[in-house]
Design a protein around this motif. Structure first.
Motif, mmCIF file in Angstrom:
data_model
loop_
_atom_site.group_PDB
_atom_site.id
_atom_site.type_symbol
_atom_site.label_atom_id
_atom_site.label_comp_id
_atom_site.label_asym_id
_atom_site.label_seq_id
_atom_site.Cartn_x
_atom_site.Cartn_y
_atom_site.Cartn_z
ATOM 1 N N TYR A 1 0.805 -1.278 -0.099
ATOM 2 C CA TYR A 1 0.047 -0.033 0.058
ATOM 3 C C TYR A 1 1.003 1.276 -0.084
ATOM 4 O O TYR A 1 0.517 2.194 -0.652
ATOM 5 N N THR A 2 1.926 1.255 0.804
ATOM 6 C CA THR A 2 2.818 2.317 0.820
ATOM 7 C C THR A 2 3.407 2.477 -0.464
ATOM 8 O O THR A 2 3.754 3.717 -0.949
ATOM 9 N N ASP A 3 3.874 1.510 -1.160
ATOM 10 C CA ASP A 3 4.675 1.698 -2.475
ATOM 11 C C ASP A 3 3.793 1.873 -3.612
ATOM 12 O O ASP A 3 4.199 2.748 -4.437
ATOM 13 N N CYS A 4 2.398 1.310 -3.592
ATOM 14 C CA CYS A 4 1.409 1.442 -4.821
ATOM 15 C C CYS A 4 0.185 2.407 -4.461
ATOM 16 O O CYS A 4 -0.462 2.810 -5.600
ATOM 17 N N GLY A 5 -0.042 2.783 -3.156
ATOM 18 C CA GLY A 5 -1.147 3.678 -2.943
ATOM 19 C C GLY A 5 -2.621 2.836 -3.025
ATOM 20 O O GLY A 5 -3.392 3.512 -2.820
ATOM 21 N N LYS A 6 -2.456 1.480 -3.188
ATOM 22 C CA LYS A 6 -3.568 0.678 -2.981
ATOM 23 C C LYS A 6 -3.168 -0.733 -2.528
ATOM 24 O O LYS A 6 -2.179 -1.202 -2.306
ATOM 25 N N TYR A 7 -4.315 -1.592 -2.359
ATOM 26 C CA TYR A 7 -4.100 -2.732 -1.895
ATOM 27 C C TYR A 7 -4.136 -3.749 -3.206
ATOM 28 O O TYR A 7 -4.877 -3.376 -4.071
ATOM 29 N N PRO A 8 -3.339 -4.912 -3.149
ATOM 30 C CA PRO A 8 -3.282 -5.779 -4.473
ATOM 31 C C PRO A 8 -4.932 -6.536 -4.422
ATOM 32 O O PRO A 8 -5.512 -6.607 -3.485
ATOM 33 N N SER B 1 -10.626 0.639 -0.072
ATOM 34 C CA SER B 1 -9.336 0.761 0.727
ATOM 35 C C SER B 1 -9.324 -0.161 1.977
ATOM 36 O O SER B 1 -8.347 0.084 2.899
ATOM 37 N N GLU B 2 -10.089 -0.968 2.194
ATOM 38 C CA GLU B 2 -10.009 -2.030 3.299
ATOM 39 C C GLU B 2 -10.109 -3.339 2.887
ATOM 40 O O GLU B 2 -10.287 -3.736 1.743
ATOM 41 N N TYR B 3 -9.391 -4.288 3.487
ATOM 42 C CA TYR B 3 -9.380 -5.602 3.302
ATOM 43 C C TYR B 3 -9.634 -6.505 4.423
ATOM 44 O O TYR B 3 -9.454 -6.071 5.573
ATOM 45 N N SER B 4 -9.851 -7.555 4.401
ATOM 46 C CA SER B 4 -10.091 -8.844 5.307
ATOM 47 C C SER B 4 -9.020 -9.834 5.074
ATOM 48 O O SER B 4 -8.594 -10.139 3.818
ATOM 49 N N LEU B 5 -8.313 -10.500 6.005
ATOM 50 C CA LEU B 5 -7.501 -11.701 5.805
ATOM 51 C C LEU B 5 -7.965 -12.607 6.696
ATOM 52 O O LEU B 5 -8.374 -12.369 8.123
ATOM 53 N N LYS B 6 -8.289 -13.946 6.553
ATOM 54 C CA LYS B 6 -8.566 -14.953 7.504
ATOM 55 C C LYS B 6 -7.977 -16.236 6.883
ATOM 56 O O LYS B 6 -7.731 -16.507 5.626
#
Length: 136
Positions: free
Chosen positions: A60-67, A108-113
């Motif tokens: 996110y820091t490098d690209c400004g978004k999540y993959p 701009s939110e993600y979930s991980l499980k």
């Protein structure tokens, strides 16, 4: 002449008794060892999830978004020249039970499980899901 009665070695009965004792000990210890191994896998899953969260933050820091998927953490992103995946994760992450982590993105939110030992939603004990709330 007297016969030599100096025996060396063990009889079949003695060997069977020793094997029965060892079998009894293993029967008592095996469930404990298995439980400890599963506890270790749960801890390992939490550590892996922390590493993924760190990699997502760096992305996110490098690209400004999540993959769009976790695969984006280990491949070069054509839309982001700043992202160098080789420094963060070496391969696509799998949990300790060799299941994929569940990653979902919404804006701009993600979930991980991690779905636990059984690889299915829900569950209890070692089959319980591990979420971001569990590692923070």
């Amino acid at each position: 002449m007297s016969p030599i009665s100096n025996r060396k070695g063990m009889t079949l009965i003695e060997i069977m008794i020793v094997l029965a004792i060892l079998g009894g000990i293993m029967t008592l210890l095996l469930p404990r060892l298995t439980g400890q191994m599963e506890k270790a896998k749960v801890k390992e899953a939490r550590i892996q999830m922390s590493q993924i969260v760190n990699a997502l933050s760096m992305y996110y820091t490098d690209c400004g978004k999540y993959p769009q998927s976790l695969e984006g953490l280990v491949t070069q992103d054509s839309q982001c020249n700043n992202w160098g995946p080789e420094a963060y994760l070496k391969k696509s992450p799998k949990d300790p039970w060799n299941h994929d982590f569940v990653y979902e993105i919404s804006g701009s939110e993600y979930s991980l499980k991690c779905l636990g030992k059984d690889g299915k939603e829900g569950g209890s004990g070692f089959d319980a899901d591990i979420t971001l709330e569990d590692i923070q």
